[in-house]
Motif scaffolding. Structure first.
Motif, short mmCIF file in Angstrom:
data_model
loop_
_atom_site.label_atom_id
_atom_site.label_comp_id
_atom_site.label_asym_id
_atom_site.label_seq_id
_atom_site.Cartn_x
_atom_site.Cartn_y
_atom_site.Cartn_z
N VAL A 85 6.40 0.89 0.21
CA VAL A 85 6.20 1.50 -1.11
C VAL A 85 4.76 1.27 -1.57
N ILE A 86 4.23 0.07 -1.33
CA ILE A 86 2.82 -0.22 -1.67
C ILE A 86 1.90 0.73 -0.92
N LYS A 87 2.18 0.94 0.35
CA LYS A 87 1.35 1.82 1.18
C LYS A 87 1.39 3.26 0.67
N ILE A 88 2.58 3.74 0.32
CA ILE A 88 2.72 5.10 -0.18
C ILE A 88 2.02 5.25 -1.53
N ILE A 98 -0.02 9.21 3.69
CA ILE A 98 0.98 8.25 4.15
C ILE A 98 2.37 8.85 3.98
N GLY A 99 3.03 9.12 5.09
CA GLY A 99 4.42 9.55 5.06
C GLY A 99 5.36 8.37 5.24
N PHE A 100 6.64 8.69 5.29
CA PHE A 100 7.60 7.58 5.41
C PHE A 100 7.50 6.89 6.77
N GLY A 101 7.08 7.64 7.80
CA GLY A 101 6.91 7.04 9.13
C GLY A 101 5.79 6.02 9.15
#
Length: 323
Positions: A85-88, A98-101
């Motif tokens: 979540v931080i990355k997204i 940034i996708g979920f993958g």
């Protein structure tokens, strides 16, 4: 883009959730399935191992150690769920796609950092647990001895109960202060790609001189998430009560408590899944925005982002002119 107030942080967190809802939901769903499978395996396999070790060996040290390891692994996996979540959420500032993958991969790539952070936090928390544990044990012994000799509770026992309540509130305050100290550690480890000790040091530096303000902000964020979850539960209970009333009007023989317990047990899973997929990530997004807000205040990082945007726009214009 600039320094944000608390209301602006909350508004932008909701906007980020809307903007990246697909990636966040898919990530939370995939990670949740992996987490549930891992927890089931650990509890089932660990339970069998503990039962066998207790039956074979009279010593309880090994089962306690193994149980502690299981708890630590579950805690690490729960903490690592925030990384995706931080990355997204950070892509709004880093301009990455940034996708979920990619978010799921980042959670497992940074797992060693999460383990280090979790263990250090746990080690630093042990003295607090020991101190308050001894205080509670001392109060309990005094209360038990006093009731045993007097045969009933009097003014002294009431004073001890009040002291126990105040000690519990003090313990809760210390835990909240402790969690505030590590509010930005994961963000520093993931966004700035720092190692464990550097991330912890970085988190402390961002909180320094703004501790109580950040303490209050993180407390309000936690209360907001709790209020949203509670309102959903209350809304569900209200709907079920109306449904019970409708069924009673149709002269169906139903007991209210039995009906409510049965329907809540059947509908609690969808509500918990909704909370995991959508509501819980909002808290992580808000904390990430608060992390960036501290960088804006202390470092003028918002100006760095603006300069990068201007540079990218200039490069696009130059490339279009050449074409």
């Amino acid at each position: 883009m600039g320094i944000m107030s608390l209301s602006e942080i909350m508004d932008r967190a909701v906007d980020f959730l809307r903007k990246y809802i697909k990636g966040i939901v898919l990530y939370s769903l995939c990670y949740g399935l992996i987490y549930a499978a891992g927890v089931f395996f650990l509890i089932f396999g660990g339970g069998i191992f503990i039962a066998l070790s207790v039956a074979i060996l009279p010593n309880v040290v090994i089962p306690i150690i193994f149980f502690t390891i299981i708890v630590i692994i579950i805690g690490v996996m729960a903490l690592a769920s925030k990384i995706g979540v931080i990355k997204i959420a950070s892509q709004a500032f880093s301009h990455e796609n940034i996708g979920f993958g990619e978010a799921l991969g980042a959670s497992f790539k940074n797992l060693h950092k999460v383990i280090g952070i979790f263990l250090i936090e746990l080690l630093l928390l042990i003295p607090v647990l020991l101190v308050f544990g001894l205080i509670f044990y001392f109060i309990y012994n005094l209360l038990d001895t006093s009731i045993m000799f007097n045969g009933s509770s009097g003014a002294g026992e009431i004073v001890l109960i009040i002291i126990a309540i105040l000690t519990g509130l003090a313990f809760l305050l210390v835990i909240l202060m402790y969690s505030t100290m590590f509010s930005f550690t994961l963000q520093a480890a993931v966004i700035e790609r720092m190692k464990v000790f550097s991330a912890i040091k970085r988190g402390f530096s961002l909180i320094r001189r703004n501790f109580w303000r950040i303490f209050g902000t993180t407390l309000l964020i936690g209360l907001t998430i709790y209020a949203i979850q509670s309102s959903l539960s209350s809304f569900l209970t209200g709907i079920l009560s109306l449904l019970f009333l409708l069924l009673k009007l149709l002269n169906l023989p139903l007991d209210y408590l039995t009906f409510l317990n049965l329907t809540i047990s059947l509908t609690s899973w969808p509500l918990e899944i909704l909370s995991w997929l959508i509501i819980t990530p909002i808290g992580t997004i808000m904390t990430t925005l608060l992390y960036y807000n501290q960088r804006f205040k202390k470092e003028g990082y918002d100006m760095v982002i603006r300069l990068k945007d201007i540079q990218k726009n200039d490069e696009r214009k130059q490339s279009s002119e050449l074409v």
